[in-house]
Design an enzyme around this catalytic site. Sequence first.
Site, PDB file in Angstrom:
ATOM      1  N   HIS A 204      17.812   4.849  50.986  1.00 23.13           N
ATOM      2  CA  HIS A 204      16.699   4.003  51.202  1.00 23.13           C
ATOM      3  C   HIS A 204      15.569   4.964  51.240  1.00 23.13           C
ATOM      4  O   HIS A 204      14.474   4.728  51.967  1.00 23.13           O
ATOM      5  CB  HIS A 204      17.015   3.450  52.682  1.00 23.13           C
ATOM      6  CG  HIS A 204      18.004   2.718  52.787  1.00 23.13           C
ATOM      7  ND1 HIS A 204      18.563   1.986  54.146  1.00 23.13           N
ATOM      8  CD2 HIS A 204      19.063   2.100  52.210  1.00 23.13           C
ATOM      9  CE1 HIS A 204      19.798   1.297  53.945  1.00 23.13           C
ATOM     10  NE2 HIS A 204      19.853   1.359  52.776  1.00 23.13           N
TER      11      HIS A 204
ATOM     12  N   LYS B 292      -5.283 -13.931  14.315  1.00 21.18           N
ATOM     13  CA  LYS B 292      -6.503 -14.862  14.512  1.00 21.18           C
ATOM     14  C   LYS B 292      -6.157 -16.280  13.805  1.00 21.18           C
ATOM     15  O   LYS B 292      -6.483 -17.313  14.033  1.00 21.18           O
ATOM     16  CB  LYS B 292      -7.675 -14.332  14.376  1.00 21.18           C
ATOM     17  CG  LYS B 292      -8.949 -15.359  14.470  1.00 21.18           C
ATOM     18  CD  LYS B 292     -10.234 -14.555  14.070  1.00 21.18           C
ATOM     19  CE  LYS B 292     -11.340 -15.500  14.170  1.00 21.18           C
ATOM     20  NZ  LYS B 292     -12.730 -15.168  13.994  1.00 21.18           N
TER      21      LYS B 292
ATOM     22  N   ASN C 271       6.415   9.764  59.625  1.00 17.25           N
ATOM     23  CA  ASN C 271       6.231  10.911  59.920  1.00 17.25           C
ATOM     24  C   ASN C 271       7.481  11.819  59.736  1.00 17.25           C
ATOM     25  O   ASN C 271       8.649  11.413  60.211  1.00 17.25           O
ATOM     26  CB  ASN C 271       5.814  10.961  61.455  1.00 17.25           C
ATOM     27  CG  ASN C 271       4.430  10.447  61.753  1.00 17.25           C
ATOM     28  OD1 ASN C 271       3.481  10.868  61.257  1.00 17.25           O
ATOM     29  ND2 ASN C 271       4.783   9.605  62.605  1.00 17.25           N
TER      30      ASN C 271
ATOM     31  N   THR D  25       1.004  -1.188   0.022  1.00 15.85           N
ATOM     32  CA  THR D  25      -0.116  -0.103  -0.107  1.00 15.85           C
ATOM     33  C   THR D  25       0.813   1.177   0.072  1.00 15.85           C
ATOM     34  O   THR D  25       1.917   1.103   0.480  1.00 15.85           O
ATOM     35  CB  THR D  25      -0.856   0.010   1.327  1.00 15.85           C
ATOM     36  OG1 THR D  25      -0.283   0.027   2.485  1.00 15.85           O
ATOM     37  CG2 THR D  25      -1.655  -1.379   1.375  1.00 15.85           C
TER      38      THR D  25
END
Length: 543
Positions: free
Chosen positions: A301, A152, A447, A49
Amino acid sequence: MSGPTIDPTLYRERDVVPIRRALISVSDKTGLLELAEALSASGVEIVSTGSTASTIAGAGYAVTEVSSVTGFPESLDGRVKTLHPSVHAGILADLRLEHHEQQLAELGVSPFQLVVVNLYPFQQTVASGADAGTIIENIDIGGPAMVRAAAKNHPNVAIAVSPSSYPQIVKALTLGGTTLAQRQRLALEAFTHTAEYDTAVSGWMRTHLGPRAEWTGAIPVVTSPDFTPRLTVEAELDDVLRYGENSHQAAALYRVPGGAGIAQATQLHGKEMSFNNYVDADAAVRAAYDFDEPAVAIIKHANPCGIAVAGPGEGDALARAHRKAHECDPVSAFGGVIAANRVVTRATAESIVDIFTEVVVAPGFEPEAVAVLQAKKNLRLLVLPAGFRREKVELKQISGGLLAQQPDGYERLDVADWNLVAGDPSTPEQLADLEFAWRAVRSVKSNGILLAKDGASVGVGMGQVNRVDSCHLAVSRAGERAAGSVAASDAFFPFADGPQVLLDAGITAIVQPGGSVRDEEVIAAARAAGVTMYFTGERHFFH
């Protein structure tokens, strides 16, 4: 509604399928001419194409235009060219069934044994910043239809969606055809390819054209996240890592197509990245890129052991930021990960090189800086991709599902919106440090308490199960530098004991969200000490 059923006893088993006719339509022309040469040499009829056909013909290979097969010209600017029974019957005919073979003969349609298709570059078009109309025009229609049809019908047809598959097709030509096992693998790759493509399209549509997006001129703008009923996450395996967090855990890196983060960074030097390196590097970038001016974050860490902006001063700005960040906690910085939000200069490299460091990540490195840092053979140097950006939605896996959220931002970053609840209004210098601390504490695991002075952290308390312990940790790490610094807390103080630790250490100002039932006790403690306190109205938990 169930699909059609066929008596399985009618099938004639096929393993090796010779390639006699191939349909080729590709956006990516990589390897196209080499494949066309091999097909032509084997006497394969090539149907193609548009620009693909022109490229093949221009190289001197025989090619049949798809319009000659369909009897219908390519139309609507190429939107319609392969969507025709003469094409799809040739792809979908199951030649294990005699009556399919008979119907093809009656229709005058020849079958294809090979389909080579890759799709319009949708993801690349989005990444280029193109306008919405151009992006929509790069949503492929005929391509996915051919790919899915061939996949498929893999008992009869081989489907190649990537130039990386061409060598095995060429080899199959010399061996008499493709095997069933090959076609099965290619079909799986094809369905994965179309699934990822559709996910990219639906993700863009959901973000830019969904019910929670609004249009501004020709460019759609997201106003809020769209948590749709179904979430599909697609990523590609990039590398199998040596191990995970610990040596007995297997691990791998997956990259999200179209992403522009740590996963897409380019490694210039050093040992291979580990699982923990990636985690820390991501946390470091998160911290450094929270600032507009030259900034450096040092992470250990997943927690910061130093964050600083350059601020005014002599010499190289980024090197100055690194020295200030390192001074926060030199002990913890040993073996850490460093991120910078500017190109690493030679001066910055010289500041880093004598400190044992696992990774340095930045938007770039001066050649002289690379030369300096390469003296450390194991030091990993990562360059962030152009257009680095955070994800619009953050995901966290939990057992049986995922959590999704907007990334944490600064809805009340403008200090003019803060509420002064204790003490005198801050001087411009103190207010600048409070703003710095409020940005930096967002990168501290809750915290989180962060002490800062002169645009640099001087003490960090993180990851404790109560806030008063985090206050003690921040003060302990700051030592004498706590006196005269300011403090930021990622969430409100539930009692006055946490702020009292800071006040006793000589903190001059505190910024925190507020919102505790004991806010008045906390405010009273600050007033009693003559210390300024601001409420922001938002928190920055980071778990």
